[in-house]
Write a protein that holds these residues in place. Sequence first.
Motif, short mmCIF file in Angstrom:
data_model
loop_
_atom_site.label_atom_id
_atom_site.label_comp_id
_atom_site.label_asym_id
_atom_site.label_seq_id
_atom_site.Cartn_x
_atom_site.Cartn_y
_atom_site.Cartn_z
N LYS A 47 3.63 11.73 -8.52
CA LYS A 47 3.17 10.78 -7.48
C LYS A 47 2.24 9.71 -8.04
CE LYS A 47 3.68 12.82 -2.98
NZ LYS A 47 3.02 13.23 -1.74
N ASN A 48 1.88 9.80 -9.31
CA ASN A 48 0.97 8.81 -9.87
C ASN A 48 1.71 7.53 -10.21
OD1 ASN A 48 -1.31 10.43 -9.77
ND2 ASN A 48 -0.71 11.46 -11.66
N THR B 106 -3.47 2.19 -8.60
CA THR B 106 -4.07 2.34 -7.27
C THR B 106 -3.39 3.49 -6.55
OG1 THR B 106 -2.50 0.78 -6.35
CG2 THR B 106 -4.62 -0.09 -6.96
N ALA B 107 -4.07 4.00 -5.56
CA ALA B 107 -3.49 5.07 -4.75
C ALA B 107 -2.45 4.46 -3.82
CB ALA B 107 -4.59 5.75 -3.94
N MET B 108 -1.24 5.02 -3.84
CA MET B 108 -0.13 4.50 -3.02
C MET B 108 0.32 5.60 -2.08
SD MET B 108 1.29 1.47 -3.53
CE MET B 108 0.26 0.19 -4.22
N ARG B 109 0.66 5.22 -0.86
CA ARG B 109 1.32 6.19 0.02
C ARG B 109 2.78 6.28 -0.40
NH1 ARG B 109 1.80 4.53 5.26
NH2 ARG B 109 0.55 2.72 4.67
N MET B 110 3.28 7.51 -0.64
CA MET B 110 4.67 7.67 -1.07
C MET B 110 5.44 8.17 0.13
SD MET B 110 4.23 6.80 -4.16
CE MET B 110 5.40 7.31 -5.38
N GLU B 111 6.31 7.28 0.69
CA GLU B 111 6.98 7.63 1.94
C GLU B 111 8.43 8.01 1.66
OE1 GLU B 111 6.33 4.13 4.19
OE2 GLU B 111 4.43 4.83 5.00
N THR C 181 0.82 -1.21 0.00
CA THR C 181 0.00 0.00 0.00
C THR C 181 0.86 1.26 0.00
OG1 THR C 181 -0.12 -0.13 2.39
CG2 THR C 181 -1.98 -1.03 1.15
N SER C 182 2.20 1.10 0.19
CA SER C 182 3.05 2.29 0.17
C SER C 182 4.37 1.97 -0.53
CB SER C 182 3.32 2.77 1.60
OG SER C 182 4.09 1.79 2.28
N HIS D 191 8.59 3.29 -0.98
CA HIS D 191 9.64 4.11 -0.38
C HIS D 191 10.87 4.03 -1.27
CE1 HIS D 191 11.47 0.34 0.96
NE2 HIS D 191 10.25 -0.03 1.29
#
Lengths: 217, 342
Positions: free
Chosen positions: B98-99, B116-121, B36-37, B39
């Motif tokens: 960020k896409n 899908t929407a991803m958390r970008m850490e 889901t994220s 890095h």
Amino acid sequence: MQKWWRLVSHEFTMDFKSRHVLWSVVLFALACIYSLYLVNPDLQDTQMFISFGVLSALFSGFHTMQKDQQRLSKGQLIYWYTLVAPRTFILAKMTYNAFFVVLLNLIQCILIIFYFGTQWFHPSSYAELILAILAGSSAMGIGLTMASSIAQRTQQPTTILAILGFALLLPTLFAFVTILSGVLIGHTHFLAWPLIIIMNVIPFLLSSILFPYLWRD
Amino acid sequence: MMKNWWKWICLLLLMYVIIVALVVPLVPGSESVNITSLHPGLQRVEITGYNTHFVQEEENLQCYVSIGKTLVKGQNLSVISETQAAFDLILPDTIPDKNVGFYANTDYDGTIYLSTAMRMEGFILEPNTPWKGDVITVKNEEQQFFGFPFQPNLFETIRNLMFHVPMWFTMFFLMTISFVMSIQAMNQKPEKDLKAAAAAEIGLWFCALGLITGSVWARFTWGAWWNKDPQLNGAMVVFIVYATYFILRKSVQDEIKRARLSAVFNIFAFILMILLLMVMPRMVDTSLHPGKSGNPAFSKYDLDSSLRMVFYPAVVAWGMLGYWMYRWQTKVNQYKNEENEG
């Protein structure tokens, strides 16, 4: 036109002669709102008042129709048909019933404000609110008169009126609720006004076209 | 035999529609990824496909990720099953966008894509980052076989298009017949009333079937059997109005009187149906129903026309079946009427 006006004024006289029926309908509206007040005196939810108001408007509409049906026996109907054209007859009935339902709903609106105060009551414009009650109630009166004129010719007029009236009135109720919440809460959809005007006009037109056919018994 | 040629066509079309609608597979698509994220640096990504052939096409498989317009190739590819593959992804600190999109490509399945929407850490976002990315050569973008489009959320329920939508078309068709017959019944032809009743009865059955197929579909895509949706409520009210029509018919004994009364009601019911199904759903901006309030209908995502090949025959077939049933019901009504008279 003159006959139409004579018929409407005749309805007035008839109702005035049997005032107890008239008052019983008003009393029912009063009892309806007062029982809501007894159940929850602190109610201030506008959405709730709209749904309740529309529901009691529906009740008063049905009562108006029942009053109408009780007064006209089969013999009387035939008597009327020999005197005037069926089109004039149904149009006069629709006019009077629309007027009566509008009057009842205005009374109910005043009663709700009387019991529950004006904290919840902030219409965006009073003219629009009055217009909404006028258009919605007259659509109810006209639609129910049409349902009633069909139901009167069946074996169980009251039951059939309830079933037919519910089915025919749903779009009217929907548009009525949309307009009322638009005036009292905000954001009316632009199609709600045309829809309620259509619901006024269609039963009017349809019965003036179709009622002569119904009449030929 | 030759007199009833259209009935045979109807049966053949129905068989074609039912078999093809239920048998044809969906084209490959990607269902999910296990993260889901994202890095910077190394991470292991597992992509899950639907109807894909990863094992069969193992040597051709390419997995890659798009960050904005730049593509990053997946390293150390390993195929877990026909529908699952995992790969290493190495990302820099600075990214232009960020896409994120996940891709897998084989010659047989074509390119499957998941956004899908991803958390970008921990990334530094720099729109003008000079980043070339990897060069990916794809031999075949399209899948090799015939299938219905793969849509996220819809999955296999897309087949309902061949059943649910034609039911409503058929209902409209039959109610129009009923409306026309009612108008004729008003004009001194009470015998047409039986036809109007037959058409409305079969139309009511199709309405019920439309409600049921729609409800089952809604359970699996929206999560509930019934939703607060203007399209659904309008359809339900139409059902009630036409059910009322039959109650009205049953409560009048005299034949000519019944013909007139029910014709008057039927004309009004038809106008109500138009209002309820065509006008009112457009009044509310919050419809979930496909094709309403900006939701995609089938023509938007139907690029390869595979749905059209079944959908148009389905409309014709169900419509013909409705007409056939209507003729049958008319005969039944006429026999019943004669029996009552005699």
